[in-house]
Write an enzyme that holds these catalytic residues in place. Structure first.
Site, mmCIF file in Angstrom:
data_model
loop_
_atom_site.group_PDB
_atom_site.id
_atom_site.type_symbol
_atom_site.label_atom_id
_atom_site.label_comp_id
_atom_site.label_asym_id
_atom_site.label_seq_id
_atom_site.Cartn_x
_atom_site.Cartn_y
_atom_site.Cartn_z
ATOM 1 N N GLY A 47 18.858 16.045 49.501
ATOM 2 C CA GLY A 47 18.627 16.763 48.256
ATOM 3 C C GLY A 47 17.563 17.831 48.377
ATOM 4 N N GLY A 73 12.301 9.282 46.220
ATOM 5 C CA GLY A 73 11.957 10.245 45.183
ATOM 6 C C GLY A 73 12.360 11.668 45.505
ATOM 7 N N CYS A 130 18.880 12.660 38.723
ATOM 8 C CA CYS A 130 17.484 13.053 38.514
ATOM 9 C C CYS A 130 17.108 12.858 37.039
ATOM 10 C CB CYS A 130 17.276 14.515 38.883
ATOM 11 S SG CYS A 130 17.574 14.909 40.604
ATOM 12 N N THR A 193 23.454 5.322 44.319
ATOM 13 C CA THR A 193 22.917 3.969 44.476
ATOM 14 C C THR A 193 22.858 3.212 43.157
ATOM 15 O OG1 THR A 193 20.688 4.865 44.261
ATOM 16 C CG2 THR A 193 21.535 4.555 46.499
ATOM 17 N N GLY A 244 28.501 2.002 50.997
ATOM 18 C CA GLY A 244 28.646 0.884 51.931
ATOM 19 C C GLY A 244 29.655 1.064 53.034
ATOM 20 N N GLY A 265 26.471 6.910 54.542
ATOM 21 C CA GLY A 265 25.051 7.035 54.270
ATOM 22 C C GLY A 265 24.214 6.001 54.978
#
Length: 303
Positions: A47, A73, A130, A193, A244, A265
């Site tokens: 990001g 974050g 976000c 997530t 996953g 990921g």
């Protein structure tokens, strides 16, 4: 042995295979030390915001059964540094780049979009998980109206197709998917997530300084498969499936459920070559089962 064609067209983007990296676990230079990035269908980078973000305090990552928790974050160096370093490095590879966009407000999302419009980026992935600072920190992706507003604004600012990344932390993910489709999104990706937490029984504190974090890894795959299946039946947009995926067979499940491409990921944190291993695993599965194309694989699902 069946000759397999892994190529797909994802929202107008030609991909040599349907496998891309998921935002957050792919670092171009570091990942490139383990495999040839050009072997992937595309890459989605971490990001990026218009200005640098410091991210959350440490500790930011914790292991758990079947996966991990993270509260990084969205720390990132900002768009100018991203263009200078990551995009410059990736220019040497034969692979489309999808930029994951971060922002705390609609203005911030539009600002980073404008900064990347005239670069080599092929598509945008809009991270609407976000918090919207102008709405008291409510996540854009948890409210259909807010999701539609930010999608429409970024689409207006963008010169490239826009994928909207959906959060699973909602009662009905199809409502969000329909809202961003109506707002002009070119594709969706899911799932981001799940919200999770762990406690250190020795210190009596959360394992993450942030308290809660994003739960990812193999344990969330059944939830992700179910949500891809539901969204596929609710909208017509292309779907990038993730959550996953560790093997080629995992990827095949997502494709049968309705995904048009998939992303790896957390698997890459366990095994750095996981993205290309998934490509070859998917190829081997399709050869073994007699599927000549991704379309044939997808059409085989019986419901």
């Amino acid at each position: 042995m069946t000759k397999v064609d892994l190529s797909v067209n994802f929202a107008g983007l030609h991909m040599k295979n349907p496998v891309t990296t998921a935002s957050g676990t792919f670092a171009p230079r570091e990942s490139g030390e383990f495999y040839d990035i050009s072997r992937l269908g595309a890459v989605i980078t971490k990001g990026v915001a218009a200005q640098p973000w410091q991210g959350n305090p440490t500790p930011r990552i914790a292991e758990t059964y079947g996966g991990m928790l993270n509260a990084v974050g969205l720390q990132n160096p900002g768009a100018a540094e991203y263009i200078k370093k990551d995009l410059a490095y990736l220019a040497d590879f034969d692979v489309p780049v999808i930029a994951n966009l971060a922002g705390h407000s609609i203005d911030e999302y539009c600002a980073v979009t404008g900064m990347l419009n005239d670069t080599s980026v092929a598509m945008y992935e809009l991270n609407i998980s976000c918090p919207n600072v102008k709405q008291g920190g409510i996540g854009f992706g948890t409210d259909p109206k807010m999701a539609a507003e930010v999608t429409a604004a970024v689409k207006k600012a963008a010169k490239k197709p826009v994928i909207v990344k959906l959060t699973p932390n909602v009662t009905d993910i199809t409502a969000i998917a329909k809202a961003v489709e109506d707002a002009g999104a070119d594709a969706v990706s899911l799932i981001n997530t799940l919200l999770g937490m762990r406690i250190d029984l020795r210190t009596k504190r959360s394992l993450l300084a942030n308290g809660t974090g994003g739960f990812s890894g193999p344990a969330i795959k059944p939830v992700a498969i179910r949500m891809v299946y539901q969204v596929r039946r609710a909208i017509k947009l292309p779907i990038l499936g993730l959550g996953g995926i560790m093997t080629g067979e995992d990827a095949a499940e997502f494709l049968m459920a309705g995904a048009d491409a998939i992303a790896v990921g957390t698997g890459a944190l366990v095994n750095p070559t996981a993205p290309v291993d998934v490509v070859e695993g998917l190829r081997a599965f399709m050869e073994r089962e007699g599927y000549e194309s991704i379309a044939a694989l997808k059409a085989a699902f019986q419901g």
